[in-house]
Motif scaffolding. Structure first.
Motif, PDB file in Angstrom:
ATOM      1  N   LEU A 142     -28.029 -32.468  -7.073  1.00 28.37           N
ATOM      2  CA  LEU A 142     -29.311 -33.165  -7.218  1.00 28.37           C
ATOM      3  C   LEU A 142     -29.185 -34.654  -6.911  1.00 28.37           C
ATOM      4  O   LEU A 142     -30.168 -35.301  -6.548  1.00 28.37           O
ATOM      5  CB  LEU A 142     -29.868 -32.983  -8.637  1.00 28.37           C
ATOM      6  N   ALA A 143     -27.977 -35.208  -7.067  1.00 29.78           N
ATOM      7  CA  ALA A 143     -27.773 -36.632  -6.793  1.00 29.78           C
ATOM      8  C   ALA A 143     -28.038 -36.968  -5.331  1.00 29.78           C
ATOM      9  O   ALA A 143     -28.311 -38.118  -5.000  1.00 29.78           O
ATOM     10  CB  ALA A 143     -26.355 -37.048  -7.186  1.00 29.78           C
ATOM     11  N   THR A 144     -27.983 -35.965  -4.457  1.00 28.13           N
ATOM     12  CA  THR A 144     -28.255 -36.204  -3.038  1.00 28.13           C
ATOM     13  C   THR A 144     -29.746 -36.206  -2.735  1.00 28.13           C
ATOM     14  O   THR A 144     -30.142 -36.547  -1.630  1.00 28.13           O
ATOM     15  CB  THR A 144     -27.559 -35.153  -2.150  1.00 28.13           C
ATOM     16  N   GLY A 145     -30.560 -35.819  -3.717  1.00 29.48           N
ATOM     17  CA  GLY A 145     -32.006 -35.820  -3.543  1.00 29.48           C
ATOM     18  C   GLY A 145     -32.634 -34.639  -4.252  1.00 29.48           C
ATOM     19  O   GLY A 145     -31.956 -33.664  -4.592  1.00 29.48           O
ATOM     20  N   PRO A 146     -33.947 -34.724  -4.485  1.00 30.02           N
ATOM     21  CA  PRO A 146     -34.644 -33.646  -5.190  1.00 30.02           C
ATOM     22  C   PRO A 146     -34.486 -32.304  -4.467  1.00 30.02           C
ATOM     23  O   PRO A 146     -34.446 -32.252  -3.238  1.00 30.02           O
ATOM     24  CB  PRO A 146     -36.107 -34.098  -5.166  1.00 30.02           C
ATOM     25  N   SER A 147     -34.389 -31.254  -5.259  1.00 33.68           N
ATOM     26  CA  SER A 147     -34.212 -29.908  -4.702  1.00 33.68           C
ATOM     27  C   SER A 147     -34.796 -28.883  -5.650  1.00 33.68           C
ATOM     28  O   SER A 147     -34.985 -29.131  -6.832  1.00 33.68           O
ATOM     29  CB  SER A 147     -32.728 -29.579  -4.516  1.00 33.68           C
ATOM     30  N   HIS A 148     -35.029 -27.704  -5.115  1.00 33.77           N
ATOM     31  CA  HIS A 148     -35.449 -26.575  -5.954  1.00 33.77           C
ATOM     32  C   HIS A 148     -34.244 -25.664  -6.166  1.00 33.77           C
ATOM     33  O   HIS A 148     -33.217 -25.783  -5.491  1.00 33.77           O
ATOM     34  CB  HIS A 148     -36.626 -25.824  -5.329  1.00 33.77           C
ATOM     35  N   GLY A 149     -34.353 -24.766  -7.118  1.00 33.28           N
ATOM     36  CA  GLY A 149     -33.239 -23.917  -7.510  1.00 33.28           C
ATOM     37  C   GLY A 149     -32.648 -23.092  -6.376  1.00 33.28           C
ATOM     38  O   GLY A 149     -31.426 -22.968  -6.256  1.00 33.28           O
ATOM     39  N   TYR A 150     -33.504 -22.527  -5.532  1.00 37.99           N
ATOM     40  CA  TYR A 150     -33.019 -21.709  -4.422  1.00 37.99           C
ATOM     41  C   TYR A 150     -32.111 -22.539  -3.511  1.00 37.99           C
ATOM     42  O   TYR A 150     -31.041 -22.101  -3.104  1.00 37.99           O
ATOM     43  CB  TYR A 150     -34.210 -21.154  -3.634  1.00 37.99           C
ATOM     44  N   ASP A 151     -32.539 -23.755  -3.206  1.00 36.23           N
ATOM     45  CA  ASP A 151     -31.747 -24.637  -2.337  1.00 36.23           C
ATOM     46  C   ASP A 151     -30.447 -25.054  -3.029  1.00 36.23           C
ATOM     47  O   ASP A 151     -29.393 -25.116  -2.388  1.00 36.23           O
ATOM     48  CB  ASP A 151     -32.571 -25.867  -1.960  1.00 36.23           C
ATOM     49  N   LEU A 152     -30.494 -25.319  -4.324  1.00 35.22           N
ATOM     50  CA  LEU A 152     -29.286 -25.703  -5.059  1.00 35.22           C
ATOM     51  C   LEU A 152     -28.261 -24.575  -5.049  1.00 35.22           C
ATOM     52  O   LEU A 152     -27.073 -24.807  -4.859  1.00 35.22           O
ATOM     53  CB  LEU A 152     -29.634 -26.092  -6.495  1.00 35.22           C
ATOM     54  N   LYS A 153     -28.718 -23.342  -5.238  1.00 30.57           N
ATOM     55  CA  LYS A 153     -27.811 -22.195  -5.216  1.00 30.57           C
ATOM     56  C   LYS A 153     -27.168 -22.065  -3.839  1.00 30.57           C
ATOM     57  O   LYS A 153     -25.954 -21.880  -3.702  1.00 30.57           O
ATOM     58  CB  LYS A 153     -28.579 -20.910  -5.573  1.00 30.57           C
ATOM     59  N   ARG A 154     -27.961 -22.174  -2.787  1.00 33.53           N
ATOM     60  CA  ARG A 154     -27.448 -22.066  -1.415  1.00 33.53           C
ATOM     61  C   ARG A 154     -26.436 -23.174  -1.133  1.00 33.53           C
ATOM     62  O   ARG A 154     -25.353 -22.917  -0.606  1.00 33.53           O
ATOM     63  CB  ARG A 154     -28.608 -22.140  -0.416  1.00 33.53           C
ATOM     64  N   ARG A 155     -26.759 -24.402  -1.515  1.00 33.10           N
ATOM     65  CA  ARG A 155     -25.847 -25.523  -1.270  1.00 33.10           C
ATOM     66  C   ARG A 155     -24.560 -25.401  -2.090  1.00 33.10           C
ATOM     67  O   ARG A 155     -23.489 -25.743  -1.597  1.00 33.10           O
ATOM     68  CB  ARG A 155     -26.563 -26.845  -1.538  1.00 33.10           C
ATOM     69  N   HIS A 156     -24.673 -24.922  -3.334  1.00 28.86           N
ATOM     70  CA  HIS A 156     -23.472 -24.689  -4.146  1.00 28.86           C
ATOM     71  C   HIS A 156     -22.547 -23.722  -3.420  1.00 28.86           C
ATOM     72  O   HIS A 156     -21.355 -23.970  -3.275  1.00 28.86           O
ATOM     73  CB  HIS A 156     -23.837 -24.128  -5.518  1.00 28.86           C
ATOM     74  N   ASP A 157     -23.094 -22.614  -2.984  1.00 29.05           N
ATOM     75  CA  ASP A 157     -22.277 -21.583  -2.349  1.00 29.05           C
ATOM     76  C   ASP A 157     -21.671 -22.074  -1.033  1.00 29.05           C
ATOM     77  O   ASP A 157     -20.571 -21.650  -0.662  1.00 29.05           O
ATOM     78  CB  ASP A 157     -23.100 -20.314  -2.139  1.00 29.05           C
ATOM     79  N   GLU A 158     -22.343 -22.989  -0.348  1.00 23.66           N
ATOM     80  CA  GLU A 158     -21.792 -23.580   0.884  1.00 23.66           C
ATOM     81  C   GLU A 158     -20.697 -24.602   0.568  1.00 23.66           C
ATOM     82  O   GLU A 158     -19.671 -24.650   1.234  1.00 23.66           O
ATOM     83  CB  GLU A 158     -22.899 -24.280   1.685  1.00 23.66           C
ATOM     84  N   ARG A 159     -20.933 -25.449  -0.430  1.00 29.52           N
ATOM     85  CA  ARG A 159     -19.988 -26.530  -0.755  1.00 29.52           C
ATOM     86  C   ARG A 159     -18.727 -26.035  -1.466  1.00 29.52           C
ATOM     87  O   ARG A 159     -17.687 -26.664  -1.385  1.00 29.52           O
ATOM     88  CB  ARG A 159     -20.660 -27.570  -1.659  1.00 29.52           C
ATOM     89  N   PHE A 160     -18.855 -24.929  -2.194  1.00 28.33           N
ATOM     90  CA  PHE A 160     -17.739 -24.372  -2.955  1.00 28.33           C
ATOM     91  C   PHE A 160     -17.517 -22.932  -2.498  1.00 28.33           C
ATOM     92  O   PHE A 160     -17.752 -21.984  -3.248  1.00 28.33           O
ATOM     93  CB  PHE A 160     -18.019 -24.452  -4.461  1.00 28.33           C
ATOM     94  N   PRO A 161     -17.048 -22.785  -1.254  1.00 28.01           N
ATOM     95  CA  PRO A 161     -17.004 -21.459  -0.633  1.00 28.01           C
ATOM     96  C   PRO A 161     -16.058 -20.456  -1.289  1.00 28.01           C
ATOM     97  O   PRO A 161     -16.281 -19.261  -1.194  1.00 28.01           O
ATOM     98  CB  PRO A 161     -16.563 -21.753   0.801  1.00 28.01           C
ATOM     99  N   GLN A 162     -15.044 -20.910  -1.980  1.00 29.34           N
ATOM    100  CA  GLN A 162     -14.113 -19.973  -2.610  1.00 29.34           C
ATOM    101  C   GLN A 162     -14.423 -19.767  -4.095  1.00 29.34           C
ATOM    102  O   GLN A 162     -13.753 -19.002  -4.767  1.00 29.34           O
ATOM    103  CB  GLN A 162     -12.669 -20.448  -2.433  1.00 29.34           C
ATOM    104  N   ALA A 163     -15.447 -20.463  -4.601  1.00 25.27           N
ATOM    105  CA  ALA A 163     -15.848 -20.290  -5.998  1.00 25.27           C
ATOM    106  C   ALA A 163     -16.738 -19.058  -6.103  1.00 25.27           C
ATOM    107  O   ALA A 163     -17.306 -18.594  -5.110  1.00 25.27           O
ATOM    108  CB  ALA A 163     -16.612 -21.528  -6.479  1.00 25.27           C
ATOM    109  N   ARG A 164     -16.875 -18.567  -7.296  1.00 26.28           N
ATOM    110  CA  ARG A 164     -17.793 -17.453  -7.527  1.00 26.28           C
ATOM    111  C   ARG A 164     -19.205 -17.946  -7.206  1.00 26.28           C
ATOM    112  O   ARG A 164     -19.627 -18.989  -7.715  1.00 26.28           O
ATOM    113  CB  ARG A 164     -17.706 -17.004  -8.976  1.00 26.28           C
ATOM    114  N   PRO A 165     -19.944 -17.206  -6.385  1.00 26.36           N
ATOM    115  CA  PRO A 165     -21.316 -17.636  -6.091  1.00 26.36           C
ATOM    116  C   PRO A 165     -22.146 -17.687  -7.375  1.00 26.36           C
ATOM    117  O   PRO A 165     -21.953 -16.873  -8.283  1.00 26.36           O
ATOM    118  CB  PRO A 165     -21.845 -16.537  -5.153  1.00 26.36           C
TER     119      PRO A 165
END
Length: 177
Positions: free
Chosen positions: A11-34
């Motif tokens: 969220l520090a990079t800018g406002p977002s909705h939950g769907y986008d946050l989940k997608r970005r998490h999974d992209e930024r932390f590719p080996q973490a549990r989605p």
């Protein structure tokens, strides 16, 4: 890993909705549990409750209406505090593999066979991760995540080799206790 802090960081990079946050998490932390969507929205509700994030509004972008969140000043301070905090080495070592070796000894199982099977599973996972990080199009975050996991798997393998070499002594100690 702290889901609340990861979501605050996104969220520090800018406002977002939950769907986008989940997608970005999974992209930024590719080996973490989605992340599960339910976990994202529950965490966002807690962040709002705790004053670390707030609802900025809603957005539909041609699809269903989505709530947009943004980090608050308190959230930014909390994120800075967390990011600067040194992660302490674990005070207790809990090792499921070791526990299974001891239980195999206690129950009359075959700890050596278990260690061989576990080693094979680790080797399969290491081959998978090596393929992921060797992909010419792999992002650096993916390579670094794979390297982290590979180093931990390698440490486990070294431990398994040492333990297998000491099974006779360990069995005698466990049986004597």
């Amino acid at each position: 890993m702290s889901t609340r802090h990861i979501l605050l960081g996104l969220l520090a990079t800018g406002p977002s909705h939950g769907y986008d946050l989940k997608r970005r998490h999974d992209e930024r932390f590719p080996q973490a549990r989605p992340l599960a969507y339910g976990q994202v929205y529950t965490t966002l509700q807690r962040l709002v409750r705790d004053g670390l994030a707030e609802v900025e509004g809603t957005d539909s972008e041609g699809g269903p209406e989505r709530t947009v969140y943004r980090v608050t000043e308190a959230g930014s301070r909390e994120l800075s505090r967390w990011a600067a905090e040194i992660a302490p080495p674990a005070p207790f070592v809990t090792n499921e593999i070791f526990a299974k070796v001891v239980v195999a000894i206690l129950s009359g199982g075959d700890p050596d066979a278990y260690l061989r099977a576990q080693r094979a599973a680790h080797m399969r996972r290491m081959r998978e991760l090596t393929a992921v990080k060797s992909d010419p199009g792999a992002a650096l975050a993916t390579v670094l995540s794979a390297d982290f996991a590979l180093n931990h798997l390698d440490a486990d393998l070294r431990w398994m080799t040492t333990t297998a070499a000491r099974l006779t002594t360990l069995t005698a100690e466990v049986d004597a206790a």
